[in-house]
Scaffold this active site. Sequence first.
Site, PDB file in Angstrom:
ATOM      1  N   GLU A 398       0.712  -1.222  -0.062  1.00 38.46           N
ATOM      2  CA  GLU A 398      -0.056   0.032   0.070  1.00 38.46           C
ATOM      3  C   GLU A 398       0.898   1.269   0.019  1.00 38.46           C
ATOM      4  O   GLU A 398       0.792   2.093   0.836  1.00 38.46           O
ATOM      5  CB  GLU A 398      -0.859   0.052   1.199  1.00 38.46           C
ATOM      6  CG  GLU A 398      -2.115  -0.829   1.114  1.00 38.46           C
ATOM      7  CD  GLU A 398      -3.222  -0.377   0.075  1.00 38.46           C
ATOM      8  OE1 GLU A 398      -3.854   0.533   0.594  1.00 38.46           O
ATOM      9  OE2 GLU A 398      -3.289  -0.395  -1.035  1.00 38.46           O
ATOM     10  N   SER A 425      -7.196  -0.012  -0.284  1.00 31.69           N
ATOM     11  CA  SER A 425      -8.351   0.370   0.631  1.00 31.69           C
ATOM     12  C   SER A 425      -8.454   1.898   0.796  1.00 31.69           C
ATOM     13  O   SER A 425      -9.602   2.244   1.455  1.00 31.69           O
ATOM     14  CB  SER A 425      -8.068  -0.326   2.040  1.00 31.69           C
ATOM     15  OG  SER A 425      -6.881   0.233   2.601  1.00 31.69           O
ATOM     16  N   HIS A 446     -11.981  -3.196  -4.117  1.00 34.72           N
ATOM     17  CA  HIS A 446     -11.351  -3.613  -3.055  1.00 34.72           C
ATOM     18  C   HIS A 446     -12.137  -4.498  -2.245  1.00 34.72           C
ATOM     19  O   HIS A 446     -13.372  -4.528  -1.680  1.00 34.72           O
ATOM     20  CB  HIS A 446     -11.612  -2.165  -2.120  1.00 34.72           C
ATOM     21  CG  HIS A 446     -11.408  -2.220  -0.742  1.00 34.72           C
ATOM     22  ND1 HIS A 446     -11.952  -1.513   0.356  1.00 34.72           N
ATOM     23  CD2 HIS A 446     -10.369  -3.053  -0.129  1.00 34.72           C
ATOM     24  CE1 HIS A 446     -11.336  -1.969   1.465  1.00 34.72           C
ATOM     25  NE2 HIS A 446     -10.329  -2.590   1.393  1.00 34.72           N
ATOM     26  N   ASN A 449     -10.659  -7.988   4.002  1.00 31.39           N
ATOM     27  CA  ASN A 449      -9.774  -9.276   4.710  1.00 31.39           C
ATOM     28  C   ASN A 449     -10.694 -10.056   5.811  1.00 31.39           C
ATOM     29  O   ASN A 449     -11.014  -9.117   6.636  1.00 31.39           O
ATOM     30  CB  ASN A 449      -8.529  -8.905   4.922  1.00 31.39           C
ATOM     31  CG  ASN A 449      -7.526 -10.115   5.504  1.00 31.39           C
ATOM     32  OD1 ASN A 449      -7.724 -11.105   4.976  1.00 31.39           O
ATOM     33  ND2 ASN A 449      -6.656  -9.808   6.315  1.00 31.39           N
ATOM     34  N   GLU A 458     -15.870  -3.182  -2.629  1.00 30.51           N
ATOM     35  CA  GLU A 458     -16.291  -1.758  -2.887  1.00 30.51           C
ATOM     36  C   GLU A 458     -15.661  -1.552  -4.521  1.00 30.51           C
ATOM     37  O   GLU A 458     -14.377  -1.984  -4.597  1.00 30.51           O
ATOM     38  CB  GLU A 458     -15.338  -0.653  -2.105  1.00 30.51           C
ATOM     39  CG  GLU A 458     -16.034  -0.717  -0.731  1.00 30.51           C
ATOM     40  CD  GLU A 458     -15.318   0.309   0.126  1.00 30.51           C
ATOM     41  OE1 GLU A 458     -15.932   1.203   0.934  1.00 30.51           O
ATOM     42  OE2 GLU A 458     -13.964   0.262   0.204  1.00 30.51           O
ATOM     43  N   ASN A 496     -13.584   2.425   4.973  1.00 32.24           N
ATOM     44  CA  ASN A 496     -12.521   3.067   5.578  1.00 32.24           C
ATOM     45  C   ASN A 496     -12.719   4.642   6.091  1.00 32.24           C
ATOM     46  O   ASN A 496     -12.213   4.971   7.382  1.00 32.24           O
ATOM     47  CB  ASN A 496     -11.351   2.792   5.090  1.00 32.24           C
ATOM     48  CG  ASN A 496     -10.641   1.318   5.415  1.00 32.24           C
ATOM     49  OD1 ASN A 496     -10.904   0.915   6.483  1.00 32.24           O
ATOM     50  ND2 ASN A 496     -10.015   0.910   4.219  1.00 32.24           N
TER      51      ASN A 496
END
Length: 702
Positions: A398, A425, A446, A449, A458, A496
Amino acid sequence: MSQATNIRREMREGGIAVLTFDRANSGANIFDEPTLQELRAEVAALASDPSVKGVALASAKSRIFMAGADIKSVLSNPDPGEMDRLIQLGQDAMNDLAALKVPTAAAIHGAALGGGLEVALACDWRVASDDRATKIGLPETQLGILPAWGGSTRLPRLVGIPKAADLILGGKQLGGAHAKALGVVDEVVAREHLIAMAVKLLARGKRKPKNLFLLNNPLTAAIVRKKAGAALEKKTRGHYPALPAALDAVTRAPSRTVEESLRAERTAVSELGRGPAATNLIRVFFLQERAKKLTYPPGAKPESPPAPIRNVAVIGAGVMGAGIAQWLASRGAHVLLTDLDNAALARGMATADKLIGGAVKRRIFSKTEAQAVRDRITPVAGRPPLNRIDLVIEAAVEKLDIKKKIFADLAERTGPDTILATNTSALPIGAIGEAAGCPERVLGIHFFNPVHLMKLVEIVVADQTSDANAARALAFIQGVAKLPVVARDQPGFIVNRILMPYMVEAGRLFESGAPAAEVDAAMLDFGMPMGPLRLIDEVGADVALHVVETLRGAFGERLAAPPILTKMVEAKMLGKKSGSGFYTYAGKGEAPNAAAESLRGAAADAMPDRAEMADRMVALMVNEAARCLEENVAAAPEDIDFAMIMGAGFAPFRGGVLRHADATGVDVIAEQLQRFAAKGGKRFDPCARLAKMAQDGGAFYA
């Protein structure tokens, strides 16, 4: 043959009547009032015909035996007695079937859920197909009610109280082989042999009741009631009344007459069905159905379905990449799993293999099916050609600069019709698309987990993503049995973006002196499945800090990480993966981490109680959710509530963040935020949309 609307009757050799459910102009069979009346009429006709020697029930649909009651028709009727009437009618129909003097058998192919299994339980015998489409269960408790067409009465009489309680309280859906192992069905055969096997079972005559005294005596019932009841209370904190009601109905059913037990079912479901928990859980069910039918752009009705995606490449063989590869392969896609590092690729394949093995143990796949899944994953190290790939999903580290380089390379190695997706994410999709030089092909997919457990995905659409590619990705995700939500490209997307203020506030409460267990207990009491600090430990403090810093860069100091999070990362207290975070992890247990407590600052003079802590954390989620609507990150309140329930575990019985805000009162939430802002800072200031709604007496759902 009879000419009924939803049920066909065919007489076969030897006096065998086959009733085939085939709802007109529909791909599914459901039990609405006309179908139940039709079933009663058919059964009455068979009962009066001396030439009938046995009855088999079957379905003409390709994937559904009987999906159960038509919940939507019940909810759309404002008459409070409609549910009671439909329950009584359903019980009467099942009783008519059970009372036939000739033997009966259900030939089950496809979903036999809720009322679909209850009609099968009213038969003497049950045979199921070995097809993966066959799913057998009583999931009513997941809707906030209980099986009330005889499921709570007949299942414990068939398999015993302990098994019946486990199946009904868990809302479990069984494949044919698993159902046979538990005694729910008698035989499992290939679909083409269903009727033939049903006829063989009918030749055995009426079924004699099983002697289940060891499982269905008052002592066993009391033990199951006490043990399971304590476990339910600990897990749900009393927020899901259907579970104790179902436990009571199942454990008492064998000691009651069938009539008494059915009456108890009716009484319980009538009370539960009018409660807020059932109302909200049924809404969640419809939100899931809505996700299966989403189109892009929202509401569009394309003339033809998007071009299918069959060949997928997953870039990065870490935990997420391996999980994505395994899931897609298990749903029929051919997956090229790549990584620059041979050792990482080997670990990724080992992860995928472990997931496949776990699915075999849970009877999701047979060994033959599992091998086919393995064969659809091709591991390749380095930079293989991708010109025949329909979709690339990047699941690397990331870091924005690394992703930009990866996508610039992918743009050169793929064809002009290949969709390039990132599993990020929080990072900006538009920036990645610009670096690739083909922003119309770039979007976010997305996964959450662990991939094999989390249903939500998403789909993140940047300003330059083409509608055709977004529609194609959306259809693909629906086709691999995931539930999508569409988000506009802004850091954090939906889940998020809304979750981080909540987790940050939990960290602030801890830093100011609140014990970790108290902060978490506040949200467990509210109905979350896991406390926020325990959640940080689960995802990793380093991962949480990275996401918070990404959001802070976009939205400013209101999303600044609490100092305790930085200190814990520096001290390598990363959570469960390092053995310590807000808690320590030794063996199967966990305990508050004194070392983490020593890192925080001076304790506040007065600590809020659990209720106020929950109010602070939830109000921040509502405020951020309102901002997401304000900024068009989500198209509708339904998208936000669905995403937060499915992706973050927001208390389902509350219906979602914004349903909860409406139930509490938007003005009440705004007042809370203003009160907290006066004491705790600008991060609590109500956003413009929320403030105006509070002033106007508005609600998120009209």
